[in-house]
Design a protein around this motif. Structure first.
Motif: not given
Length: 282
Positions: A73-86, A94-108
């Motif tokens: 979780v940490t490696v994927v989150g940091v890689a996506v977040g840093v790449t997107s922000g920098y 594109a990465l923000n859209l992917l992140t929003n999709v992951v956040l919208v779908i209920p994890n459990l």
């Protein structure tokens, strides 16, 4: 410090489980549902197995799932977040859209579907499922912090000097994201530990794998509470609560380190004595 002691204790128990456990995890050493006694501190299961031994050996699997999933979780989150922000621009969109999709779908519910589709998922499979579906929050927080650091003078100076993007990210950005990364990792381990226990308690894990979640699953299957064998459920539940509390305490400490406004002011006694008002008689 209390959190470090608690977490360190469980890690040592997991490492030295065969030497600490009074008996083998699947060895019948007592009568069915024998209550706690001097010989069996946490009682026995319906199959006559020592509950303390099963809890100690289950620590290995539960901690392995928690730390592996937390690392993913940490490696994927940091890689996506840093790449997107920098890099920004279309990469950020594109990465923000992917992140929003992951956040919208209920994890459990998503993990329940995936685990049911896999069928009797092993500990490593559960860790992978958790790691690949729960990185959205970490990516969002990392992206926000990266956007803030992106405009700092030392980043702009590095770009003007012609330094490559990979060096700026690794040398300039990541060291300043240490507190966020640590906060994300500890929270992810705690989330993974609870989620793994939930999936296995619902019967979606491998019943032959020994962990705190499978201990609870077997206790439910044998109607431990109905027959009054509360110790069979209390032992793994207490282990989950203690380890989770230790991680939470460490998480609070990391939060205070990252945010100086949350730090508690501790004034030395000699300074308090010097500031104490002097009475007329003195």
């Amino acid at each position: 410090m209390v959190g470090l002691v608690v977490v360190g204790f469980f890690i040592l128990v997991a490492l030295f489980a065969p030497f600490v456990a009074p008996a083998g995890p699947n060895q019948r050493v007592a009568r069915p549902h024998e209550p706690p006694s001097a010989e069996h501190v946490l009682g026995s299961t319906r199959m006559g197995r020592d509950v303390l031994s099963q809890t100690i050996h289950g620590t290995r699997t539960s901690l392995m799932v928690g730390f592996v999933a937390g690392l993913v979780v940490t490696v994927v989150g940091v890689a996506v977040g840093v790449t997107s922000g920098y890099f920004g621009g279309r990469v950020d969109e594109a990465l923000n859209l992917l992140t929003n999709v992951v956040l919208v779908i209920p994890n459990l519910p998503l993990m329940l579907v995936l685990a049911a589709f896999v069928g009797e998922a092993g500990p490593l499979t559960i860790a992978t499922i958790i790691g690949l579906t729960a990185w959205g929050w970490g990516a969002r927080v990392t992206r926000a912090q990266t956007l803030s650091l992106r405009q700092r003078d030392y980043i702009l100076a590095s770009e003007l000097l012609g330094e490559p993007a990979w060096r700026i990210i690794l040398v300039e950005l990541l060291p300043n994201l240490t507190s966020i990364i640590g906060f994300n990792f500890i929270g992810s381990v705690l989330y993974a530990l609870i989620t793994e226990a939930t999936l296995e308690f619902l019967g979606l894990g491998d019943p032959l794998a020994l962990s705190w979640g499978t201990n609870l699953y077997h206790a439910q299957e044998t109607s431990a509470l109905r027959v009054g064998a509360w110790w069979e459920i209390a032992a793994p539940s207490l282990a989950l609560v203690l380890f989770g509390s230790g991680l939470s305490l460490i998480n609070f400490a990391v939060d205070e380190i990252a945010n100086p406004r949350l730090r508690t002011l501790r004034v030395p006694k000699r300074i308090l004595a010097a500031l104490r008002p002097v009475g007329p008689a003195e």
